[in-house]
Write a protein that holds these residues in place. Structure first.
Motif, PDB file in Angstrom:
ATOM      1  N   VAL A   1     -29.654 -21.723  27.477  1.00 62.49           N
ATOM      2  CA  VAL A   1     -29.285 -22.192  26.177  1.00 62.49           C
ATOM      3  C   VAL A   1     -30.452 -21.315  25.024  1.00 62.49           C
ATOM      4  O   VAL A   1     -30.749 -20.666  25.197  1.00 62.49           O
ATOM      5  CB  VAL A   1     -30.505 -23.357  26.476  1.00 62.49           C
ATOM      6  CG1 VAL A   1     -30.503 -24.314  24.822  1.00 62.49           C
ATOM      7  CG2 VAL A   1     -30.202 -24.824  27.090  1.00 62.49           C
ATOM      8  N   SER A   2     -29.301 -20.694  23.694  1.00 59.86           N
ATOM      9  CA  SER A   2     -29.691 -20.393  23.208  1.00 59.86           C
ATOM     10  C   SER A   2     -29.338 -20.723  21.794  1.00 59.86           C
ATOM     11  O   SER A   2     -28.275 -21.463  21.480  1.00 59.86           O
ATOM     12  CB  SER A   2     -28.011 -18.968  23.257  1.00 59.86           C
ATOM     13  OG  SER A   2     -27.451 -18.997  23.092  1.00 59.86           O
ATOM     14  N   GLY A   3     -30.056 -19.814  20.758  1.00 57.05           N
ATOM     15  CA  GLY A   3     -29.754 -20.440  19.177  1.00 57.05           C
ATOM     16  C   GLY A   3     -30.407 -19.411  18.729  1.00 57.05           C
ATOM     17  O   GLY A   3     -30.719 -19.042  18.588  1.00 57.05           O
ATOM     18  N   GLY A   4     -30.001 -19.659  17.052  1.00 57.70           N
ATOM     19  CA  GLY A   4     -30.306 -18.605  16.199  1.00 57.70           C
ATOM     20  C   GLY A   4     -29.898 -19.341  15.199  1.00 57.70           C
ATOM     21  O   GLY A   4     -29.459 -19.927  14.956  1.00 57.70           O
ATOM     22  N   THR A   5     -30.965 -19.067  13.532  1.00 59.13           N
ATOM     23  CA  THR A   5     -30.841 -19.606  12.420  1.00 59.13           C
ATOM     24  C   THR A   5     -31.277 -17.977  11.723  1.00 59.13           C
ATOM     25  O   THR A   5     -32.019 -17.389  11.762  1.00 59.13           O
ATOM     26  CB  THR A   5     -31.314 -20.617  12.087  1.00 59.13           C
ATOM     27  OG1 THR A   5     -31.750 -20.781  10.167  1.00 59.13           O
ATOM     28  CG2 THR A   5     -32.945 -20.315  12.444  1.00 59.13           C
ATOM     29  N   VAL A   6     -31.137 -18.397  10.261  1.00 57.18           N
ATOM     30  CA  VAL A   6     -31.692 -17.385   9.065  1.00 57.18           C
ATOM     31  C   VAL A   6     -32.556 -18.401   8.205  1.00 57.18           C
ATOM     32  O   VAL A   6     -32.548 -19.489   7.740  1.00 57.18           O
ATOM     33  CB  VAL A   6     -30.252 -16.706   8.134  1.00 57.18           C
ATOM     34  CG1 VAL A   6     -31.068 -15.845   7.310  1.00 57.18           C
ATOM     35  CG2 VAL A   6     -29.512 -16.343   9.138  1.00 57.18           C
ATOM     36  N   LEU A   7     -33.298 -18.024   8.283  1.00 60.43           N
ATOM     37  CA  LEU A   7     -34.548 -18.807   7.237  1.00 60.43           C
ATOM     38  C   LEU A   7     -35.255 -17.573   6.474  1.00 60.43           C
ATOM     39  O   LEU A   7     -35.352 -16.894   6.404  1.00 60.43           O
ATOM     40  CB  LEU A   7     -35.937 -19.509   8.502  1.00 60.43           C
ATOM     41  CG  LEU A   7     -35.469 -20.069   9.602  1.00 60.43           C
ATOM     42  CD1 LEU A   7     -37.157 -20.080   9.988  1.00 60.43           C
ATOM     43  CD2 LEU A   7     -34.834 -21.448   8.284  1.00 60.43           C
ATOM     44  N   GLN A   8     -35.672 -18.556   4.767  1.00 58.52           N
ATOM     45  CA  GLN A   8     -35.928 -18.172   3.864  1.00 58.52           C
ATOM     46  C   GLN A   8     -37.467 -18.446   3.852  1.00 58.52           C
ATOM     47  O   GLN A   8     -37.796 -19.624   3.995  1.00 58.52           O
ATOM     48  CB  GLN A   8     -35.367 -18.178   2.735  1.00 58.52           C
ATOM     49  CG  GLN A   8     -36.048 -17.771   1.451  1.00 58.52           C
ATOM     50  CD  GLN A   8     -35.871 -17.851   0.107  1.00 58.52           C
ATOM     51  OE1 GLN A   8     -35.119 -18.711   0.000  1.00 58.52           O
ATOM     52  NE2 GLN A   8     -36.108 -16.934  -0.749  1.00 58.52           N
ATOM     53  N   LEU A   9     -38.518 -17.320   4.087  1.00 61.15           N
ATOM     54  CA  LEU A   9     -39.778 -17.433   4.323  1.00 61.15           C
ATOM     55  C   LEU A   9     -40.645 -16.584   3.085  1.00 61.15           C
ATOM     56  O   LEU A   9     -40.497 -15.477   2.242  1.00 61.15           O
ATOM     57  CB  LEU A   9     -40.173 -16.650   5.875  1.00 61.15           C
ATOM     58  CG  LEU A   9     -39.602 -17.438   7.003  1.00 61.15           C
ATOM     59  CD1 LEU A   9     -40.134 -16.598   8.330  1.00 61.15           C
ATOM     60  CD2 LEU A   9     -40.057 -18.913   6.865  1.00 61.15           C
ATOM     61  N   GLN A  10     -41.992 -17.346   2.885  1.00 62.16           N
ATOM     62  CA  GLN A  10     -43.258 -16.863   2.347  1.00 62.16           C
ATOM     63  C   GLN A  10     -44.180 -16.352   3.365  1.00 62.16           C
ATOM     64  O   GLN A  10     -43.712 -16.718   4.399  1.00 62.16           O
ATOM     65  CB  GLN A  10     -43.235 -17.758   1.170  1.00 62.16           C
ATOM     66  CG  GLN A  10     -42.460 -18.719   0.311  1.00 62.16           C
ATOM     67  CD  GLN A  10     -41.729 -18.040  -0.673  1.00 62.16           C
ATOM     68  OE1 GLN A  10     -42.142 -16.131  -1.018  1.00 62.16           O
ATOM     69  NE2 GLN A  10     -40.540 -17.788  -0.940  1.00 62.16           N
ATOM     70  N   HIS A  11     -44.758 -16.092   2.064  1.00 57.16           N
ATOM     71  CA  HIS A  11     -46.314 -15.157   2.709  1.00 57.16           C
ATOM     72  C   HIS A  11     -47.419 -16.517   3.683  1.00 57.16           C
ATOM     73  O   HIS A  11     -47.204 -17.300   2.869  1.00 57.16           O
ATOM     74  CB  HIS A  11     -46.918 -14.898   1.731  1.00 57.16           C
ATOM     75  CG  HIS A  11     -48.024 -13.391   2.607  1.00 57.16           C
ATOM     76  ND1 HIS A  11     -49.635 -14.366   2.798  1.00 57.16           N
ATOM     77  CD2 HIS A  11     -48.169 -12.112   3.055  1.00 57.16           C
ATOM     78  CE1 HIS A  11     -50.063 -13.365   3.655  1.00 57.16           C
ATOM     79  NE2 HIS A  11     -49.940 -12.625   3.625  1.00 57.16           N
ATOM     80  N   GLY A  12     -47.436 -16.056   4.948  1.00 60.71           N
ATOM     81  CA  GLY A  12     -47.855 -17.263   5.286  1.00 60.71           C
ATOM     82  C   GLY A  12     -46.953 -18.223   6.252  1.00 60.71           C
ATOM     83  O   GLY A  12     -47.340 -18.890   6.849  1.00 60.71           O
ATOM     84  N   ASP A  13     -45.736 -18.475   6.353  1.00 60.87           N
ATOM     85  CA  ASP A  13     -45.491 -18.810   6.723  1.00 60.87           C
ATOM     86  C   ASP A  13     -44.911 -18.947   8.695  1.00 60.87           C
ATOM     87  O   ASP A  13     -44.618 -17.198   8.499  1.00 60.87           O
ATOM     88  CB  ASP A  13     -43.334 -18.758   6.246  1.00 60.87           C
ATOM     89  CG  ASP A  13     -44.207 -20.056   4.805  1.00 60.87           C
ATOM     90  OD1 ASP A  13     -44.775 -19.617   4.259  1.00 60.87           O
ATOM     91  OD2 ASP A  13     -42.632 -19.923   4.268  1.00 60.87           O
ATOM     92  N   GLN A  14     -44.920 -20.182   9.518  1.00 57.28           N
ATOM     93  CA  GLN A  14     -44.451 -20.044  10.900  1.00 57.28           C
ATOM     94  C   GLN A  14     -43.324 -20.031  11.001  1.00 57.28           C
ATOM     95  O   GLN A  14     -42.868 -21.093  11.214  1.00 57.28           O
ATOM     96  CB  GLN A  14     -46.048 -20.621  11.145  1.00 57.28           C
ATOM     97  CG  GLN A  14     -47.166 -19.164  10.683  1.00 57.28           C
ATOM     98  CD  GLN A  14     -48.385 -20.681  11.621  1.00 57.28           C
ATOM     99  OE1 GLN A  14     -49.039 -21.026  12.790  1.00 57.28           O
ATOM    100  NE2 GLN A  14     -49.573 -20.047  10.511  1.00 57.28           N
ATOM    101  N   VAL A  15     -42.539 -20.119  12.022  1.00 65.97           N
ATOM    102  CA  VAL A  15     -42.559 -20.216  13.358  1.00 65.97           C
ATOM    103  C   VAL A  15     -42.036 -19.407  14.720  1.00 65.97           C
ATOM    104  O   VAL A  15     -42.916 -18.838  14.473  1.00 65.97           O
ATOM    105  CB  VAL A  15     -40.693 -19.299  12.921  1.00 65.97           C
ATOM    106  CG1 VAL A  15     -39.404 -19.403  13.214  1.00 65.97           C
ATOM    107  CG2 VAL A  15     -40.040 -19.331  10.814  1.00 65.97           C
ATOM    108  N   TRP A  16     -41.495 -21.060  15.109  1.00 67.90           N
ATOM    109  CA  TRP A  16     -41.989 -20.821  16.999  1.00 67.90           C
ATOM    110  C   TRP A  16     -41.113 -21.616  17.135  1.00 67.90           C
ATOM    111  O   TRP A  16     -39.798 -22.627  16.443  1.00 67.90           O
ATOM    112  CB  TRP A  16     -43.187 -21.783  16.689  1.00 67.90           C
ATOM    113  CG  TRP A  16     -43.541 -23.004  16.620  1.00 67.90           C
ATOM    114  CD1 TRP A  16     -43.395 -24.201  17.429  1.00 67.90           C
ATOM    115  CD2 TRP A  16     -44.139 -22.891  16.005  1.00 67.90           C
ATOM    116  NE1 TRP A  16     -44.342 -24.891  16.654  1.00 67.90           N
ATOM    117  CE2 TRP A  16     -43.885 -24.915  15.657  1.00 67.90           C
ATOM    118  CE3 TRP A  16     -44.327 -22.668  14.382  1.00 67.90           C
ATOM    119  CZ2 TRP A  16     -44.369 -25.151  14.682  1.00 67.90           C
ATOM    120  CZ3 TRP A  16     -44.631 -23.739  12.575  1.00 67.90           C
ATOM    121  CH2 TRP A  16     -44.906 -25.099  13.043  1.00 67.90           C
TER     122      TRP A  16
END
Length: 245
Positions: free
Chosen positions: A201-216
């Motif tokens: 199972v695979s997936g992907g995306t583009v995110l705009q992040l600011q300082h301190g934002d988290q992704v998991w």
């Protein structure tokens, strides 16, 4: 020679009458008043008189008198306490544009931060819904935390994230992110597996992040079983595409 007393009296009376008649006949009538003379020069000012006794209080009639002349200024009083700050005034008008700055030095891409990471699952801790990829392959600039499974943004900009997870069961995974302590689900991916075979199972995306934002990556509490073994690996990767200006 003896003169008779009666004759003497007659002579005295005659003399008196003659004198009286002469006075009345010789007196002139009174003349007219003359023209008034020029006023004399003003006299010198007199000496200042002594201050008189205070007069008796007047009777109040209820009628207010005219306003008197302004008196002399009094001595300055003691400064009062500082008052509370007043409300902020309206914004002022925009100033004129400044002069064009001097052209800066040519940038060097080698000096720019380039955060990027890749991590796989080998011996992750059990429990919880966060998918932890515990073994780091690369971690440029150190944005990925292998003990929590979270990417922490240190360079604001646009990032690309992707994952490939191996499973033999039905599975649902989501790319999660937090912005200013607000968690949001970015994308969800699900797949069914009725044959019990290896399936990615695979997936992907583009995110705009600011300082301190988290992704998991987060798994579904029911459909979240991931293969754990030496035959196949699951991987989570991400990198900076473009920093924010």
């Amino acid at each position: 020679m003896e003169v008779p007393r009666g004759w003497l009296a007659v002579c005295v009376l005659a003399v008196s009458l003659a004198s009286t008649v002469t006075q009345e006949v010789c007196r002139a009538p009174d003349g007219k008043d003359g023209a008034a003379g020029k006023p004399g020069r003003p006299g010198r000012p007199g000496l200042k008189g002594e201050q008189g006794e205070p007069g008796a209080a007047g009777i109040r009639t209820g009628i207010r008198g005219l306003k008197g002349d302004q008196g002399e200024p009094g001595t300055p009083g003691i400064a009062g306490n500082v008052g509370f700050p007043g409300p902020s005034g309206p914004p002022g008008m925009s100033g004129l544009p400044g002069m064009k700055g001097i052209k800066g030095n040519t940038g060097n891409i080698k000096d720019q931060p380039r955060p990027a990471f890749s991590a796989v699952r080998r011996n992750p801790p059990m429990g919880g819904n966060v998918v932890i990829f515990d073994t780091v392959i690369t971690n440029q600039e150190g944005p990925y935390q292998n003990y929590s499974g979270r990417f922490v943004c240190a360079v604001p900009g646009y990032y690309y994230f992707t994952f490939q997870v191996v499973s033999k069961w039905d599975i649902c995974l989501s790319i999660m992110s937090s912005t200013r302590s607000q968690v949001q689900r970015s994308l969800g991916f699900c797949d069914t597996n009725s044959k019990g075979l290896f399936q990615v199972v695979s997936g992907g995306t583009v995110l705009q992040l600011q300082h301190g934002d988290q992704v998991w990556i987060e798994k579904d509490p029911v459909k979240g079983r991931i293969y754990q073994g030496s035959e196949a690996d699951s991987i989570f990767s991400g990198f900076l595409i473009l920093p924010s200006i």
